[in-house]
Design an enzyme around this catalytic site. Structure first.
Site, PDB file in Angstrom:
ATOM      1  N   HIS A 128       0.814  -1.213   0.000  1.00 37.70           N
ATOM      2  CA  HIS A 128       0.000   0.000   0.000  1.00 37.70           C
ATOM      3  C   HIS A 128       0.855   1.273   0.000  1.00 37.70           C
ATOM      4  CE1 HIS A 128      -3.603  -2.431   1.774  1.00 37.70           C
ATOM      5  NE2 HIS A 128      -3.233  -2.847   0.580  1.00 37.70           N
ATOM      6  N   HIS A 134      -9.122  -1.644  -5.494  1.00 33.13           N
ATOM      7  CA  HIS A 134      -8.085  -2.020  -4.528  1.00 33.13           C
ATOM      8  C   HIS A 134      -7.080  -2.994  -5.149  1.00 33.13           C
ATOM      9  CE1 HIS A 134      -6.096  -2.243  -0.710  1.00 33.13           C
ATOM     10  NE2 HIS A 134      -5.929  -3.525  -0.968  1.00 33.13           N
ATOM     11  N   ASP A 154      -3.063  -2.578  -5.185  1.00 30.98           N
ATOM     12  CA  ASP A 154      -2.087  -3.619  -4.812  1.00 30.98           C
ATOM     13  C   ASP A 154      -1.101  -3.887  -5.953  1.00 30.98           C
ATOM     14  OD1 ASP A 154      -3.001  -4.145  -2.242  1.00 30.98           O
ATOM     15  OD2 ASP A 154      -4.283  -5.823  -2.850  1.00 30.98           O
ATOM     16  N   HIS A 180      -1.079 -11.096  -5.365  1.00 26.86           N
ATOM     17  CA  HIS A 180       0.301 -10.700  -5.057  1.00 26.86           C
ATOM     18  C   HIS A 180       1.331 -11.640  -5.681  1.00 26.86           C
ATOM     19  CE1 HIS A 180      -0.979  -7.532  -2.452  1.00 26.86           C
ATOM     20  NE2 HIS A 180      -1.670  -8.351  -1.695  1.00 26.86           N
TER      21      HIS A 180
HETATM   22 ZN   LIG Z   1      -4.089  -4.455  -0.482  1.00 23.34          ZN
END
Ligand SMILES: [Zn+2]
Length: 294
Positions: free
Chosen positions: A67, A223, A227, A250
Site C-alpha cells: 500500500h 483495490h 495492490d 500478489h
Molecule cells: Zn491491499
C-alpha cells in the site's frame, strides 16, 4: 511525517516515519528496532507472498509493503526512506490514502537528476489456471484489472486507469482492502489477520457489506489495482507499459516483476525529456517532476 497503527496480518503495533531520500536511493525501509537495518524495496528482496507482499533481507522482514509503495508510485515519489519499528507496515484505513496524505503534508521536492523509466519493449503474458497477467509496450503507465468474485456486490468488475495524470489520487488511492466474514474465523485461527477490524477493511457478509458505505461502487477491483501498482513498484522504477490483469494476486504480480527483470530483452531503461514528461503531476504548492522525493 509519521503515523502509528497496527499491522493487518501480525496485529503488531508500529510507528512509521517517512523521510526524504537522496537521488538514486529508491525506496528503502529502515527497521529502527533493529539498529536501523535497511531493506530496499526491490524484487531481489521479495520473500513471501500470499495475502500480502513481504520483503526480507538477511532474515529481517518487512511485511505488507504494497500500500505504501503504491502511494509512492501513484504520486511519482522515487526516493524515500520509510522508518518503522516493527515487522509490518500499519494497515491504517486499509487503503493508500493515509500514506498519500502524509506525503502531501510533507510536500514533494523535484530532484535534478532525470528519472529513469523501465520501458517495456516486448509483451510478457503469464497464465496460471484462470488467472492472467501481462504487460505490453506503451508510452505511459496504465493498468486494466478484472476480478470475478462470487458475491452479489462484486461479480465481474473491470477497472482501467491511466496512472500518469493524477488519476491515481482520485480513483485508486482511497480503495480499501476487503475480506469476508465467512473466511474470517479460519484466517484468524491461522493467525493471518490478527490486526483486522471494521476500521481497516471492508467486511463482506453473505449478501452485502457490514461496514458501508463503499467509497466507490467498484472499490474491490480498484483495490486490486492499488495492490498491483504497489507490487510492481518492486521493479525499482516507474514503468512505461500497459499492464493487464485478470484475477491475479500478489504472487502473480511479483512473478511478473521477476520475469521482467530476468529478461533484459523485454525492456530498456529510458529517460523522458522534461517537455514530454507527462507521467507525473504537480501537487498544489509542490513541484513533482523528473525524479521526485519528499
Ligand atoms: Zn491491499
Amino acid at each position: 511525517m509519521e503515523c502509528s497503527g497496527v499491522g493487518l496480518h501480525s496485529g503488531a503495533p508500529v510507528f512509521l516515519r517517512i523521510l526524504p531520500g537522496r537521488p538514486g536511493t529508491g525506496i528503502v525501509f529502515r527497521r529502527t528496532d533493529l539498529d536501523d537495518f535497511e531493506v530496499e524495496a526491490i524484487s531481489r528482496n521479495v520473500a513471501r507472498v500470499s495475502y500480502a507482499t513481504s520483503l526480507m533481507k538477511k532474515g529481517v522482514l518487512i511485511s505488507t509493503t504494497e500500500h505504501i509503495l503504491s502511494a509512492f508510485i501513484g504520486m511519482g515519489i522515487d526516493n524515500a526512506i520509510v522508518e518503522l519499528d516493527n515487522l509490518e507496515l500499519p494497515i491504517l484505513d486499509g487503503s493508500a490514502r493515509p500514506f498519500v496524505e502524509m506525503v502531501q503534508k510533507a510536500g514533494i521536492r523535484k530532484q535534478r537528476r532525470p528519472r529513469k523509466y523501465l520501458k517495456i519493449r516486448r509483451e510478457v503474458e503469464m497464465r496460471e489456471g484462470n488467472k492472467f497477467i501481462a504487460v505490453y509496450p506503451a508510452d505511459s503507465y496504465s493498468v486494466s484489472y478484472s476480478i470475478n468474485f462470487p458475491h452479489p456486490l462484486i461479480g465481474k468488475e473491470t477497472f482501467q486507469v491511466e496512472l500518469s495524470n493524477g488519476s491515481y489520487l482520485r480513483h485508486v488511492a482511497a480503495a480499501r482492502t476487503f475480506g469476508s466474514r465467512e473466511d474470517e474465523r479460519a484466517m484468524r485461527n491461522m493467525g493471518l489477520i490478527r490486526g483486522a477490524s471494521r476500521e481497516n477493511c471492508i467486511v463482506l457478509t453473505r449478501d452485502g457489506i457490514e461496514n458501508g458505505p463503499l467509497r466507490f461502487t467498484d472499490e474491490f477491483v480498484r483495490h486490486k489495482v492499488l495492490d498491483l501498482v504497489g507490487d510492481l513498484a518492486l521493479l525499482g522504477k516507474q514503468i512505461l507499459g500497459k499492464v493487464v490483469a485478470d484475477r491475479a494476486g500478489h504472487a502473480m504480480h511479483t512473478a511478473l516483476v521477476s520475469r521482467i527483470l530476468r529478461d533484459k530483452t523485454l525492456w530498456e531503461e529510458v529517460t523522458v525529456s522534461e517537455k514530454d514528461d507527462t507521467p507525473h503531476f504537480a501537487l498544489p504548492g509542490a513541484q513533482a517532476a523528473a525524479g521526485s522525493s519528499l
